[in-house]
Design an enzyme around this catalytic site. Structure first.
Site, mmCIF file in Angstrom:
data_model
loop_
_atom_site.group_PDB
_atom_site.id
_atom_site.type_symbol
_atom_site.label_atom_id
_atom_site.label_comp_id
_atom_site.label_asym_id
_atom_site.label_seq_id
_atom_site.Cartn_x
_atom_site.Cartn_y
_atom_site.Cartn_z
ATOM 1 N N SER A 81 0.819 -1.217 0.000
ATOM 2 C CA SER A 81 0.000 0.000 0.000
ATOM 3 C C SER A 81 0.853 1.268 0.000
ATOM 4 C CB SER A 81 -0.914 0.013 1.230
ATOM 5 O OG SER A 81 -1.581 1.267 1.288
ATOM 6 N N SER A 94 -0.583 4.096 0.803
ATOM 7 C CA SER A 94 -1.287 5.036 1.679
ATOM 8 C C SER A 94 -0.426 5.546 2.837
ATOM 9 C CB SER A 94 -2.577 4.405 2.209
ATOM 10 O OG SER A 94 -3.501 4.269 1.158
ATOM 11 N N THR A 117 -8.912 -1.601 3.038
ATOM 12 C CA THR A 117 -8.742 -2.034 1.657
ATOM 13 C C THR A 117 -9.017 -3.531 1.543
ATOM 14 O OG1 THR A 117 -7.296 -1.860 -0.271
ATOM 15 C CG2 THR A 117 -6.193 -2.250 1.841
ATOM 16 N N LYS A 172 -13.563 -4.441 2.746
ATOM 17 C CA LYS A 172 -14.485 -3.312 2.553
ATOM 18 C C LYS A 172 -15.938 -3.663 2.884
ATOM 19 C CE LYS A 172 -11.646 -0.735 -0.687
ATOM 20 N NZ LYS A 172 -11.571 -0.037 -1.969
ATOM 21 N N ASP A 214 -14.257 6.127 -2.243
ATOM 22 C CA ASP A 214 -13.800 5.611 -3.547
ATOM 23 C C ASP A 214 -14.613 6.218 -4.693
ATOM 24 O OD1 ASP A 214 -11.726 3.907 -2.750
ATOM 25 O OD2 ASP A 214 -13.079 2.214 -2.425
ATOM 26 N N ALA A 257 -16.573 -6.354 -12.189
ATOM 27 C CA ALA A 257 -17.806 -6.348 -11.387
ATOM 28 C C ALA A 257 -17.495 -6.611 -9.919
ATOM 29 C CB ALA A 257 -18.780 -7.391 -11.930
ATOM 30 N N GLY A 258 -16.272 -6.290 -9.495
ATOM 31 C CA GLY A 258 -15.886 -6.464 -8.091
ATOM 32 C C GLY A 258 -16.174 -5.203 -7.291
ATOM 33 N N GLY A 259 -15.468 -5.054 -6.170
ATOM 34 C CA GLY A 259 -15.697 -3.929 -5.270
ATOM 35 C C GLY A 259 -15.427 -2.587 -5.926
ATOM 36 N N ALA A 260 -14.345 -2.482 -6.677
ATOM 37 C CA ALA A 260 -14.007 -1.206 -7.314
ATOM 38 C C ALA A 260 -15.072 -0.846 -8.351
ATOM 39 C CB ALA A 260 -12.626 -1.286 -7.960
ATOM 40 N N GLY A 280 -4.399 4.790 -11.733
ATOM 41 C CA GLY A 280 -4.878 4.375 -10.420
ATOM 42 C C GLY A 280 -4.310 5.190 -9.277
#
Ligand code: NAP
Length: 263
Positions: free
Chosen positions: A14, A16, A63, A67, A103, A125-128, A232
């Site tokens: 990460s 972050s 993350t 989530k 997000d 089609a996932g979380g993002a 990204g």
């Protein structure tokens, strides 16, 4: 001294901590606030989060793969987090845990212009994908969703809206967003996704949520065709800036965050 963290599994990759620590220093909060990475397995997630307020944490980013779990354990959900079905930001306020999703708004802020009235293709089609589809529909875009496993894109569209597409016509979209993990492990996007390296056009905006040190093969091809590209890292910076503003109530120093995230 308020503590902040990102919780993931794994979380070592990460950016972050570097990005948020640079932001706290820029705001003059570097001596008071801290931001760290905490690796926590799914079966230990809830217990870890519930211990955090007592350990001086004011909030956390969440993350993959936590989530959904972050949403389930919260006492209070923002409308965005509830509708998307995922939270990436937790706020600890006394005994209460609040869950937010930055997000979706972070994605919209990374775009060069409003997607209102635009035809958009979302890959994945996932979380993002859920955050991106929700955000684009809210802004009035016409959204089509392609996914390798079609059943998943069908479920996503039934829940959030948008249309599934099996064989998208690449040149027909004003906006193309890759929310799949393709490219993360060096896979060839033009072998795995319904896109042709030579099929982008100038005037399109192409977004790749995957991030690494170099422009991805997808963005490289889009750029060569004269399309506008968004990577990204920019989305990471925008969502992280919104999380930081939620915790500190100070405007996020985005240029500092961008420089730190790009390393
Ligand atoms: P996820 O929920 O696990 O979903 C993964 C998606 O990728 C699914 O749609 C999956 O399709 C697809 N996929 C994986 N391998 C594939 C392949 N070889 N060919 C075609 N499709 C493939 O993951 P996520 O949370 O949505 O994250 C997806 C990506 O977005 C990751 O790379 C993540 O790092 C990135 N991301 C970036 C940011 C940012 O701030 N920049 C934020 C969130 C996520 P199936 O359904 O068919 O398996």
């Amino acid at each position: 001294m308020p503590r902040l963290a990102v919780l993931g599994f794994p979380v070592g990759h990460s950016r972050s901590p570097a990005m948020q620590s640079a932001a706290l220093a820029e705001l003059g909060l570097g001596e008071e606030w801290s931001y760290e990475a905490i690796e926590v397995a799914p079966d230990a997630f809830e217990e870890r989060v519930r211990a955090m307020p007592g350990e001086g944490f004011a909030g956390a980013n969440v993350t993959v793969p936590h989530k959904g779990a972050a949403l389930s354990l919260a006492d209070e959900l923002s409308e965005t987090a509830r509708e998307i079905g995922a939270a990436n930001t937790l706020v600890f306020a006394g005994d209460e845990i609040r869950a937010e999703n930055t997000d979706a708004e972070g994605f919209l802020r990374s775009l060069p212009g409003s997607p209102e009235g635009k035809r958009a293709l979302v890959l994945g089609a996932g979380g993002a994908a859920r955050a991106v589809v929700w955000a684009l529909l809210r802004e009035g875009a016409a959204v089509e969703v392609w996914n390798r496993t079609e059943l998943r894109s069908q479920h996503l569209c039934e829940e959030l809206g948008g249309q599934t597409v099996g064989a998208p016509e690449q040149g027909a979209y004003a906006l193309i967003v890759n929310t799949t993990a393709v490219g993360l492990g060096g896979e060839d996007p033009f072998a795995e996704l319904p896109l042709d390296a030579a099929g982008f056009t100038a005037g399109q905006t192409v977004v790749d949520m995957v991030y690494g040190g170099e422009p991805t093969a997808l963005l490289h091809a889009a750029d060569a065709a004269g399309a506008t590209t968004v990577d990204g890292i920019e989305i990471l910076v925008q969502q992280g800036g919104l999380s930081l503003e939620t915790w500190t109530t100070r405007p996020a120093p985005l240029d500092t965050m961008r420089a730190a995230a790009r390393g």
